[in-house]
Write an enzyme that holds these catalytic residues in place. Structure first.
Site, short mmCIF file in Angstrom:
data_model
loop_
_atom_site.label_atom_id
_atom_site.label_comp_id
_atom_site.label_asym_id
_atom_site.label_seq_id
_atom_site.Cartn_x
_atom_site.Cartn_y
_atom_site.Cartn_z
N LYS A 143 -11.35 7.32 -10.72
CA LYS A 143 -11.46 7.85 -9.37
C LYS A 143 -11.51 9.38 -9.35
O LYS A 143 -10.92 10.04 -10.21
CB LYS A 143 -10.27 7.37 -8.54
CG LYS A 143 -10.30 5.89 -8.27
CD LYS A 143 -11.39 5.53 -7.27
CE LYS A 143 -11.62 4.04 -7.19
NZ LYS A 143 -12.57 3.68 -6.15
N ASP A 185 -16.03 7.55 -9.48
CA ASP A 185 -16.17 7.11 -8.09
C ASP A 185 -15.39 8.06 -7.19
O ASP A 185 -14.17 8.15 -7.29
CB ASP A 185 -15.61 5.68 -7.97
CG ASP A 185 -15.75 5.11 -6.57
OD1 ASP A 185 -16.30 5.80 -5.69
OD2 ASP A 185 -15.30 3.97 -6.37
N GLU A 214 -20.45 7.58 -8.38
CA GLU A 214 -20.47 6.64 -7.25
C GLU A 214 -19.98 7.28 -5.96
O GLU A 214 -18.97 7.99 -5.96
CB GLU A 214 -19.57 5.44 -7.62
CG GLU A 214 -19.39 4.41 -6.52
CD GLU A 214 -18.65 3.17 -7.04
OE1 GLU A 214 -18.84 2.82 -8.23
OE2 GLU A 214 -17.87 2.57 -6.28
N GLU A 271 -21.61 0.27 -1.35
CA GLU A 271 -20.55 -0.70 -1.05
C GLU A 271 -20.19 -0.71 0.44
O GLU A 271 -19.63 -1.68 0.93
CB GLU A 271 -19.30 -0.42 -1.88
CG GLU A 271 -18.58 0.86 -1.50
CD GLU A 271 -17.29 1.07 -2.29
OE1 GLU A 271 -17.39 1.51 -3.44
OE2 GLU A 271 -16.21 0.78 -1.76
N ASP A 300 -21.85 -5.17 -1.94
CA ASP A 300 -20.68 -6.04 -2.12
C ASP A 300 -21.00 -7.35 -1.42
O ASP A 300 -21.24 -7.36 -0.20
CB ASP A 300 -19.43 -5.37 -1.51
CG ASP A 300 -18.16 -6.16 -1.82
OD1 ASP A 300 -18.18 -7.40 -1.65
OD2 ASP A 300 -17.16 -5.55 -2.23
N HIS A 325 -20.83 -4.31 -6.22
CA HIS A 325 -19.45 -3.86 -6.02
C HIS A 325 -18.58 -5.11 -5.89
O HIS A 325 -18.97 -6.08 -5.24
CB HIS A 325 -19.37 -3.04 -4.73
CG HIS A 325 -18.00 -2.58 -4.38
ND1 HIS A 325 -17.19 -3.24 -3.47
CD2 HIS A 325 -17.28 -1.53 -4.82
CE1 HIS A 325 -16.04 -2.59 -3.37
NE2 HIS A 325 -16.07 -1.55 -4.17
N GLU A 356 -18.09 -5.22 -11.93
CA GLU A 356 -16.89 -4.42 -11.69
C GLU A 356 -15.66 -5.32 -11.84
O GLU A 356 -15.58 -6.37 -11.23
CB GLU A 356 -16.93 -3.82 -10.27
CG GLU A 356 -15.66 -3.09 -9.92
CD GLU A 356 -15.81 -2.19 -8.71
OE1 GLU A 356 -16.77 -2.36 -7.94
OE2 GLU A 356 -14.95 -1.30 -8.56
CA CA Z 1 -16.22 2.47 -4.93
#
Ligand code: CA
Length: 389
Positions: free
Chosen positions: A174, A203, A229, A255, A278, A305, A342
């Site tokens: 992250k 991300d 991302e 996503e 997603d 996602h 993922e």
């Molecule tokens: Ca994400």
């Protein structure tokens, strides 16, 4: 297939000391909204709607609006149902809760259709390109907003070493809660710990405006990251395109995008190299198929996602099995042209305990279930344990 009975479940589990932070939010709990459909023949299908947002509105949408319409249909074939439910909610529900509710119903109908015909969803989609999918671990969250640089880096290092020991060769961390200078230290530390051969992604959960995203992207380029991302908010399509044109690191996103219409505009604006629908959010299996067709025509990659319960993960795996290489090569390269899955590794019993048999990573891969429909069995005792509504 006629649907005789619809049940919806909101499942919640507090995270306690395992709570974590992205650039956008604290995660004190995990939740999932599941739907269970039963046909007049007694077949049962499961679906999931939404990702981390509140589950109650998605449940209400099915209970009060979409469910009664589904019960009134004589033949509940997923694509037919999708078009009817979308058309009837279009004027007030083009993105968000209604589409998440349609996603849940659609996944459950594909699960049922698979059970009806004795075939996996990926088989019904035209066949399986692969029996197992390379997994990337999602982690590297922030464990505190009371920031202490040395403690944060030490915890991050411990976490990525744990992933490595679990057999992962790909990992996503992250970004975006801290200044670029501090996040750059996280990025560099992870690369240093895992070495040059480890495939890394980052991300930001849309933390940046385009100029700061480009600064962060330069760090990712210098450390050889595989994609960046959600650099900017999903509505900022010009920002996406600006970031993508300035950086060589591939840009991923989607996503928080909905339906073929949302992805049409996302693609047309030149936002991303990698689309991340997603399946529990964008409209279900039926809609991922439409999005995949557009991605294929534009020679873009699709990497779904997946951040939900075991049901959502099973649906994403069925999708991954059905995606062609983008583009075709004689020998596939995971992430570069072959879809990867993922595989969130933060604490979540709704993912790990919900199914009778838990998904596991072996040699960096997750097997795609072979049984009919989603190919998984939901443990009703676990549903009862975590159901709150
Ligand atoms: Ca994400």
């Amino acid at each position: 297939m006629k649907i005789e009975h619809i049940e919806t479940f909101v499942l919640k589990t507090p995270l306690g000391t395992e709570r974590f932070y992205s650039s956008q939010a604290e995660f004190p709990e995990r939740n999932s909204m599941l739907v269970k459909l039963t046909t007049t023949d007694g077949l049962v299908g499961w679906g999931e709607g939404g990702q981390y947002g509140p589950a109650e509105p998605v449940k209400a949408c099915i209970d009060a609006v979409l469910g009664p319409q589904l019960l009134a249909m004589d033949d509940a074939a997923p694509s037919v149902v999708w078009e009817i439910l979308y058309a009837r909610s279009r004027d007030f529900g083009q993105k968000g809760t209604y589409i998440e509710a349609i996603s849940a119903i659609d996944i459950a109908l594909w699960d049922l259709m698979g059970k009806h015909y004795g075939a996996s969803i990926s088989t019904l989609l035209g066949g399986r390109f692969r029996e197992r999918v390379r997994a990337y671990g999602t982690g590297g969250y922030y464990t505190s907003v009371d920031f202490d640089r040395e403690r944060d880096l030490a915890e991050l290092e411990e976490m990525v070493r744990r992933y490595q020991s679990q057999g992962f060769g790909m990992l996503k961390i992250k970004l975006g809660l801290l200044p670029v200078s501090d996040d750059a230290l996280r990025v560099e530390r992870v690369r240093e710990v895992l070495g040059d051969d480890f495939v890394l992604f980052a991300d930001a959960n849309h933390a940046y405006n385009s100029s700061v995203a480009i600064q962060m992207g330069r760090v990712l380029e210098a450390t050889g990251f595989g994609f960046f991302e959600e650099p900017v908010p999903p509505e900022d399509r010009e920002g996406y395109a600006r970031v993508r044109s300035r950086l060589t690191v591939p840009i991923a996103g989607g996503e928080a995008e909905y339906t073929r219409y949302g992805f049409r505009d996302f693609i047309a604006a030149g936002c991303a190299d990698i689309l991340q629908p997603d399946v529990c959010v964008c409209g279900g299996i039926s809609e991922v198929r439409q999005i995949q067709a557009m991605a294929s025509a534009h020679n873009l990659r699709v990497i779904p996602h997946a951040w939900g319960s075991g049901v959502g993960l099973a649906a994403a795996l069925q999708i991954c099995a059905s995606l062609p290489l983008a583009p075709y090569t004689y020998q596939a390269v995971p992430a570069e042209n072959e879809p990867i899955i993922e595989f969130d590794r933060t604490h979540n019993p709704l993912r790990d305990d919900l199914l009778v048999s838990e998904f596991a990573v072996r040699d960096g891969y997750v097997d795609v279930p072979t049984g009919p429909g989603l190919g998984v069995k939901v443990d009703m005792d676990v549903v009862a344990k975590y159901a709150v509504a």
